[in-house]
Design a protein around this motif. Structure first.
Motif, PDB file in Angstrom:
ATOM      1  N   GLU A  98      -1.440   5.481  -0.875  1.00 50.71           N
ATOM      2  CA  GLU A  98      -0.023   5.433  -1.237  1.00 50.71           C
ATOM      3  C   GLU A  98       0.303   6.158  -2.535  1.00 50.71           C
ATOM      4  O   GLU A  98       1.479   6.291  -2.881  1.00 50.71           O
ATOM      5  CB  GLU A  98       0.431   3.973  -1.337  1.00 50.71           C
ATOM      6  CG  GLU A  98       0.400   3.246  -0.006  1.00 50.71           C
ATOM      7  CD  GLU A  98       1.124   1.919  -0.054  1.00 50.71           C
ATOM      8  OE1 GLU A  98       2.334   1.921  -0.334  1.00 50.71           O
ATOM      9  OE2 GLU A  98       0.475   0.889   0.174  1.00 50.71           O
ATOM     10  N   THR A 111      -3.338  -8.106   6.399  1.00 52.19           N
ATOM     11  CA  THR A 111      -2.343  -8.111   7.469  1.00 52.19           C
ATOM     12  C   THR A 111      -2.963  -8.443   8.818  1.00 52.19           C
ATOM     13  O   THR A 111      -2.247  -8.597   9.812  1.00 52.19           O
ATOM     14  CB  THR A 111      -1.647  -6.737   7.566  1.00 52.19           C
ATOM     15  OG1 THR A 111      -2.611  -5.737   7.963  1.00 52.19           O
ATOM     16  CG2 THR A 111      -1.058  -6.334   6.230  1.00 52.19           C
ATOM     17  N   THR A 156     -10.948   0.697   8.449  1.00 50.60           N
ATOM     18  CA  THR A 156      -9.939   1.405   9.222  1.00 50.60           C
ATOM     19  C   THR A 156      -9.471   0.513  10.369  1.00 50.60           C
ATOM     20  O   THR A 156      -9.899  -0.632  10.503  1.00 50.60           O
ATOM     21  CB  THR A 156     -10.506   2.717   9.789  1.00 50.60           C
ATOM     22  OG1 THR A 156     -11.530   2.406  10.744  1.00 50.60           O
ATOM     23  CG2 THR A 156     -11.111   3.576   8.681  1.00 50.60           C
ATOM     24  N   HIS A 157      -8.613   1.074  11.217  1.00 47.85           N
ATOM     25  CA  HIS A 157      -8.111   0.322  12.367  1.00 47.85           C
ATOM     26  C   HIS A 157      -9.255  -0.154  13.256  1.00 47.85           C
ATOM     27  O   HIS A 157      -9.204  -1.255  13.822  1.00 47.85           O
ATOM     28  CB  HIS A 157      -7.154   1.209  13.168  1.00 47.85           C
ATOM     29  CG  HIS A 157      -6.659   0.581  14.435  1.00 47.85           C
ATOM     30  ND1 HIS A 157      -5.810  -0.506  14.455  1.00 47.85           N
ATOM     31  CD2 HIS A 157      -6.916   0.876  15.739  1.00 47.85           C
ATOM     32  CE1 HIS A 157      -5.555  -0.849  15.710  1.00 47.85           C
ATOM     33  NE2 HIS A 157      -6.213  -0.030  16.502  1.00 47.85           N
ATOM     34  N   SER A 210      -2.591   7.318   6.090  1.00 46.89           N
ATOM     35  CA  SER A 210      -3.987   6.897   6.247  1.00 46.89           C
ATOM     36  C   SER A 210      -4.900   8.075   5.927  1.00 46.89           C
ATOM     37  O   SER A 210      -4.532   9.242   6.098  1.00 46.89           O
ATOM     38  CB  SER A 210      -4.247   6.408   7.673  1.00 46.89           C
ATOM     39  OG  SER A 210      -4.260   7.497   8.583  1.00 46.89           O
ATOM     40  N   GLY A 261     -10.756  -3.114  11.671  1.00 42.41           N
ATOM     41  CA  GLY A 261      -9.742  -4.165  11.651  1.00 42.41           C
ATOM     42  C   GLY A 261      -9.626  -4.899  12.973  1.00 42.41           C
ATOM     43  O   GLY A 261      -9.399  -6.121  13.007  1.00 42.41           O
ATOM     44  N   SER A 273     -10.091   5.448   4.441  1.00 45.06           N
ATOM     45  CA  SER A 273      -9.089   4.602   3.793  1.00 45.06           C
ATOM     46  C   SER A 273      -7.966   4.262   4.764  1.00 45.06           C
ATOM     47  O   SER A 273      -7.441   5.136   5.454  1.00 45.06           O
ATOM     48  CB  SER A 273      -8.512   5.327   2.569  1.00 45.06           C
ATOM     49  OG  SER A 273      -7.470   4.567   1.991  1.00 45.06           O
ATOM     50  N   SER A 274      -7.600   2.993   4.821  1.00 47.37           N
ATOM     51  CA  SER A 274      -6.542   2.564   5.739  1.00 47.37           C
ATOM     52  C   SER A 274      -5.184   3.122   5.342  1.00 47.37           C
ATOM     53  O   SER A 274      -4.373   3.472   6.201  1.00 47.37           O
ATOM     54  CB  SER A 274      -6.478   1.034   5.787  1.00 47.37           C
ATOM     55  OG  SER A 274      -6.287   0.514   4.481  1.00 47.37           O
ATOM     56  N   ARG A 275      -4.912   3.229   4.047  1.00 46.11           N
ATOM     57  CA  ARG A 275      -3.630   3.786   3.597  1.00 46.11           C
ATOM     58  C   ARG A 275      -3.744   4.243   2.147  1.00 46.11           C
ATOM     59  O   ARG A 275      -4.166   3.493   1.276  1.00 46.11           O
ATOM     60  CB  ARG A 275      -2.500   2.760   3.719  1.00 46.11           C
ATOM     61  CG  ARG A 275      -1.121   3.302   3.319  1.00 46.11           C
ATOM     62  CD  ARG A 275      -0.014   2.558   4.020  1.00 46.11           C
ATOM     63  NE  ARG A 275      -0.069   2.755   5.461  1.00 46.11           N
ATOM     64  CZ  ARG A 275       0.528   3.765   6.104  1.00 46.11           C
ATOM     65  NH1 ARG A 275       1.214   4.667   5.428  1.00 46.11           N
ATOM     66  NH2 ARG A 275       0.436   3.851   7.400  1.00 46.11           N
ATOM     67  N   TYR A 321      -5.024  -3.971   3.377  1.00 45.32           N
ATOM     68  CA  TYR A 321      -4.935  -3.701   4.813  1.00 45.32           C
ATOM     69  C   TYR A 321      -5.432  -4.896   5.625  1.00 45.32           C
ATOM     70  O   TYR A 321      -4.779  -5.349   6.571  1.00 45.32           O
ATOM     71  CB  TYR A 321      -5.752  -2.454   5.151  1.00 45.32           C
ATOM     72  CG  TYR A 321      -5.932  -2.229   6.631  1.00 45.32           C
ATOM     73  CD1 TYR A 321      -4.843  -1.958   7.454  1.00 45.32           C
ATOM     74  CD2 TYR A 321      -7.198  -2.298   7.212  1.00 45.32           C
ATOM     75  CE1 TYR A 321      -5.012  -1.774   8.819  1.00 45.32           C
ATOM     76  CE2 TYR A 321      -7.371  -2.101   8.570  1.00 45.32           C
ATOM     77  CZ  TYR A 321      -6.278  -1.840   9.376  1.00 45.32           C
ATOM     78  OH  TYR A 321      -6.435  -1.651  10.720  1.00 45.32           O
ATOM     79  N   GLN A 360      -7.490  -1.163  -1.403  1.00 46.09           N
ATOM     80  CA  GLN A 360      -6.834  -0.706  -0.176  1.00 46.09           C
ATOM     81  C   GLN A 360      -7.341  -1.479   1.030  1.00 46.09           C
ATOM     82  O   GLN A 360      -6.562  -1.849   1.922  1.00 46.09           O
ATOM     83  CB  GLN A 360      -7.064   0.793  -0.001  1.00 46.09           C
ATOM     84  CG  GLN A 360      -6.309   1.646  -1.000  1.00 46.09           C
ATOM     85  CD  GLN A 360      -6.838   3.068  -1.081  1.00 46.09           C
ATOM     86  OE1 GLN A 360      -7.893   3.388  -0.539  1.00 46.09           O
ATOM     87  NE2 GLN A 360      -6.110   3.930  -1.772  1.00 46.09           N
TER      88      GLN A 360
END
Length: 541
Positions: free
Chosen positions: A260, A379, A349-350, A270, A353, A256-258, A376, A372
């Protein structure tokens, strides 16, 4: 990252170690060595260097009161750097067992050392050069799998793409590697691994605890949030803990990228960072974690219980905690499997991305993981289309994610829409979509699709042992009927504990358990609660 200990703190370290002399040029820690010692400098200097293509790069010079090491010291994994004496001096030396004892018993030193160790690992990861180089192709599923494995296991490496950098061919020629061998890992010292399996790479990096036939108090299968929580609590309470993890810590949450809505992180965290912290915590308390070790069969007739691994090795435990989690379901789409890793992904994830910056992407699914991912990717990508089988997101997604999606100009939601086909040569190039209610079809020039469409449990290796529901999830506790207990030959007068399966002393937690709430907090709670039940079972033996 490089604190200086006070005389009082040094005295407490010295009580657990031995003070000895070092000579100028003496190497006290080699690159690639396992179970390296921890050193505090009393007099003199220790320089720390990392291997690079040109030879060595200086990381830091430790003077009096400063100490060596990073997070690998607690796990006994292979050292990423070399440490040697600059001049004659004196040091305090601690082996790994006494270092663990120090961080478990001394809260002040524990905070100093753990923070420094973690920051040093982050520093090594963010260096532009590394002793390990992955040579691969952006259009190779195997390359993507290795990049994901190294990234999620916090292993410093640099990446060279054969499709975008002509100089990479010179590197391949240097090591006598054919293009067909890609992906290739060039390790510190020049060792070359051609298209290695995850298990081979884990062994090369020393990520796996030693596997032997000794009896463990508890074996935990899976290092997601539930498994890691069980490992932290069990190890901190003095149990001998072995954790088996097939790929990387964190499970589905780790992709998961984030997150919250997890208690205590108001700005979010993250999944990878949360898993990394929990993994380090488990190592701090002495849990043994074996990465790249996949359970293939439970021998439930053996007492103590025996788990047979995919490698053919086996491990034995007095109690078992099944936290093997789930995997995203593969929709019935022609050619879907062919594009996995080359356009179709199951995490955002990054790493993923980076591959779709400024492009048009599709997210399939209406749950929190899909939400999520969409937030992410909005952006990074130019356009994000969320395809949902149902009429919308309200029934399946948290409100805050729905609001974020609604506020984003880059995201659009398409209800009653599904993918019918995919096209491309070496990688995904086009996606065919259909609006179910109207029958209208559309072909989109999309190269990146993120599939988050429900999940299937990793429980096939348990068939014939514990009772599974009709979807393959593990039934436990009060959810087990009298007939199911009789069918499973439940041998005790007492009923199963809340998280216990049809086999005494075998527990199930997290996403693999039938009826589990699909939330990180729920998984962590089950993992922690399960340890108290393990204690009760061990007391019965």
């Amino acid at each position: 990252m490089f604190p200086k200990l006070t005389p009082a703190q040094i005295e407490r370290v010295a009580a657990l170690g031995q003070t000895r002399a070092v000579r100028a040029g003496e190497i006290v820690s080699e690159v690639g060595a396992r179970n390296t010692a921890f050193f505090v400098v009393i007099d003199g200097e220790l320089e720390v260097v990392r291997p690079v293509a040109e030879g060595e790069a200086l990381v830091v010079v430790h003077g009096p009161g400063e100490f060596t090491g990073e997070i690998n010291m607690l796990s006994g994994r292979r050292a990423l750097v070399l440490a040697r004496a600059v001049r004659d001096g004196q040091v305090i030396e601690l082996d790994r067992d006494h270092l663990r004892m120090l961080v478990q018993r001394d809260s002040e030193l524990s905070e100093i050392l753990m923070r420094a160790f973690i920051l040093r690992r982050v520093g090594l990861i963010t260096q532009e050069t590394s002793g390990m180089v992955l040579v691969g192709s952006r259009h190779s599923a195997s390359t993507m799998a290795l990049r994901e494995f190294l990234t999620r296991n916090a292993q410093p490496f640099s990446y060279q793409d054969v499709d975008g950098d002509p100089a990479v061919q010179a590197m391949l020629d240097r090591f006598d590697v054919a293009t067909a061998d890609v992906p290739v890992l060039v390790c510190a010292g020049g060792r070359v691994l051609r298209n290695p399996s995850i298990e081979t790479l884990a062994d090369e990096l020393g990520l796996s605890a030693d596997i032997d036939e000794r009896l463990h108090d508890v074996i935990i299968v899976g290092a997601g949030p539930a498994g890691l929580a069980a490992a932290v609590y069990a190890a901190s309470e003095g149990l001998d803990v072995l954790v088996l993890e097939a790929t990387a810590p964190g499970g589905q949450a780790g992709t998961s990228s984030r997150i919250e809505n997890y208690l205590g992180f108001p700005t979010g965290i993250s999944g990878e960072a949360l898993a990394g912290r929990a993994f380090t915590q488990a190592e701090k308390f002495g849990a043994n974690l074996a990465i790249g070790r996949r359970a293939s069969r439970l021998d439930c007739d053996a007492k103590p219980y025996k788990i047979v691994l995919q490698s053919g090795e086996s491990v034995r435990g007095r109690a078992l905690v099944i936290a093997s989690g789930v995997k995203y379901r593969r929709p019935d789409i022609p050619d879907l499997k062919r594009f996995e890793g080359t356009g179709v992904f199951y995490s955002a994830t990054h790493l993923e991305g980076q591959m779709c910056a400024g492009e048009h992407v599709i997210v399939v699914g209406g749950g929190n993981s899909a939400g999520q991912a969409a937030v992410y990717l909005s952006t990074i990508a130019a356009r994000v289309q969320v395809l949902v089988r149902g009429s919308g997101l309200a029934d399946t997604m948290s409100r805050y994610l729905i609001q974020r999606i609604g506020d984003s100009r880059a995201v659009s939601v398409h209800p009653h829409t599904q993918i019918e086909g995919m096209e491309g040569a070496d990688w995904l190039e086009r996606v065919h979509c259909r609006q179910v209610e109207t029958g209208a079809t559309e072909t989109l020039p999309v190269r990146h699709v993120f599939m988050m469409t429900g999940a299937d449990p990793h429980t096939k290796w348990l068939e014939g042992c514990v009772h599974l529901d009709d979807k393959g999830f593990i039934k436990t506790g009060a959810d087990l009927s009298a007939d199911e207990l009789a069918e499973g030959h439940w041998p005790l007068v007492r009923p199963p504990h809340a998280l216990e399966t049809t086999i005494p002393g075998v527990f199930a937690v997290g996403d693999a358990r039938s009826g589990n709430t699909k939330r990180v907090a729920s998984a962590v709670g089950e993992g922690a609660m399960c340890v108290q039940m393990v204690h009760r079972v061990l007391a019965e033996l």
